[in-house]
Design an enzyme around this catalytic site. Structure first.
Site, PDB file in Angstrom:
ATOM      1  N   LYS A   1      10.825  23.547 -18.523  1.00  0.00           N
ATOM      2  CA  LYS A   1      10.645  24.940 -18.959  1.00  0.00           C
ATOM      3  C   LYS A   1       9.167  25.314 -19.028  1.00  0.00           C
ATOM      4  CE  LYS A   1      14.932  26.059 -21.290  1.00  0.00           C
ATOM      5  NZ  LYS A   1      15.610  26.248 -22.573  1.00  0.00           N
TER       6      LYS A   1
ATOM      7  N   ASP B   1      22.944  20.227 -26.580  1.00  0.00           N
ATOM      8  CA  ASP B   1      21.964  21.275 -26.268  1.00  0.00           C
ATOM      9  C   ASP B   1      22.507  22.645 -26.725  1.00  0.00           C
ATOM     10  OD1 ASP B   1      19.849  22.615 -25.105  1.00  0.00           O
ATOM     11  OD2 ASP B   1      20.614  22.481 -23.063  1.00  0.00           O
TER      12      ASP B   1
ATOM     13  N   HIS C   1      22.760  20.883 -17.149  1.00  0.00           N
ATOM     14  CA  HIS C   1      23.398  22.215 -17.226  1.00  0.00           C
ATOM     15  C   HIS C   1      24.636  22.305 -16.350  1.00  0.00           C
ATOM     16  CE1 HIS C   1      20.982  24.421 -20.006  1.00  0.00           C
ATOM     17  NE2 HIS C   1      19.859  23.981 -19.440  1.00  0.00           N
TER      18      HIS C   1
END
Ligand SMILES: [Fe+2]
Length: 340
Positions: A211, A288, A260
């Site tokens: 990120k 998460d 993800h």
């Protein structure tokens, strides 16, 4: 403590006193402390009570033979060198003794100079072997210490990396550590192996380092992301995996790359589906999201646990692995029972 002199103690094992005496006389004259035994039993008692550098064993003795005694010595006192002595050159027996660990053999009647030369060579070789062994042991200790130091440095670097990343966004401060804690609890509940737990720890701690390359404006956007913005944010999974690749093992890299992935396989650019997604990645995916839901966000406040449980159950089999959800729910239920 063993003195320099004792380091070279020689044990002469022979049933003939005259042989023992002549060997002892010459070896002592050359400076070697000597002990005698008339049979294997006596020799084993001497070996038990002190360090013997070299044993000279008569092959043919009443009771336990020199060859049998050699096997015992090599089993119990591997640092004691052994020379066989014989009056008959029996090549088969001599070769067998050498295979069993004897360093050399001498033939009666002895050439005392030859015996001395052989003894000196064997003891020098033994000393070099012991020095080498001690060097290797010290080297191993030093390598282990260095490995621990490197690991400590690595941990500190990772902490800095994660903290630097999370300092970009007040809402995600501490997220990686909290995710790692939640994931570790689920991992233990699912009885993951020690190796899987380690992958889980590093995967959870590092899953979002990518990120760092995401636009801060988009990351902190207080409203819903556009499809393009969402696509941009989701590139962080691959970027995280690429960043940590030189630092961690390949299992951790893969877990981060898949963190993800949706259980039903409908995630953006997703290849693995269901049980093909690494279990550790499926655990991190839930941990998460749970931490994200239970934390304040720019566009909403933290959700209460009941709402989080409802939300993750709604996503069982689609976004999340049902068995991972079950483990998390079991854990939360145990906590509630413990409090009440
Ligand atoms: Fe992520």
């Amino acid at each position: 403590m063993i003195t320099e002199l004792e380091k070279n103690t020689i044990l002469i094992v022979d049933d003939e006193p005259i042989i023992r005496r002549s060997l002892r006389y010459n070896l002592q004259k050359a400076g070697y402390p000597c002990l005698e035994a008339e049979n294997a039993q006596g020799a084993l008692e001497q070996l038990k009570s002190q360090t013997i550098a070299l044993a000279i064993l008569d092959i043919k003795m009443p009771g336990m033979s020199g060859k049998e005694l050699l096997s015992e010595i090599k089993k119990l006192y591997r640092n004691t060198a052994v020379v066989m002595s014989t009056s008959i050159i029996d090549h088969v027996t001599i070769v067998e003794c050498m295979k069993d660990g004897a360093q050399d053999y001498i033939v009666k009647p002895f050439d005392q100079n030859d015996v001395l030369m052989r003894v000196e060579r064997i003891l020098r070789f033994r000393e070099m072997e012991q020095r080498l062994e001690s060097y290797h042991n010290n080297l191993e200790i030093k390598v282990n210490e260095q490995t621990k130091n490197l690991r400590r440095l690595f941990l500190a670097a990772v902490e800095s990396l994660v903290n630097a990343l999370e300092s970009k966004d007040i809402y995600t401060a501490g997220h990686s550590h909290r995710t790692a804690n939640i994931a570790a609890n689920i991992g233990r509940e699912l009885k993951l192996s020690e190796k899987e737990m380690e992958t889980l720890h590093w995967g959870a701690l590092l899953h979002d380092v990518g990120k760092i390359s995401i636009d801060v404006g988009i990351q902190n956007k207080p409203s819903k992301l556009t499809p393009e913005e969402y696509k941009h944010v989701m590139t962080h999974a691959n970027i995280s995996a690429n960043i940590v690749e030189p630092l961690v093992d390949k299992e951790t890299v893969e877990v981060i790359r898949h963190h993800h992935d949706r259980y039903d396989g409908t995630g953006l650019g997703q290849i693995a589906v269901g049980q093909d997604i690494p279990l550790v990645a499926r655990i991190i995916a839930l941990a998460d999201s749970v931490d994200a839901m239970m934390s304040d966000r720019p566009y909403r406040g933290a959700m209460p646990l009941e709402q989080v449980l409802t939300e993750i159950n709604r996503c069982a089999g689609t976004q999340f692995d049902p068995q991972v959800i079950e483990a998390f729910v079991r854990l939360e239920t145990k906590k509630l029972v413990a409090v009440s």
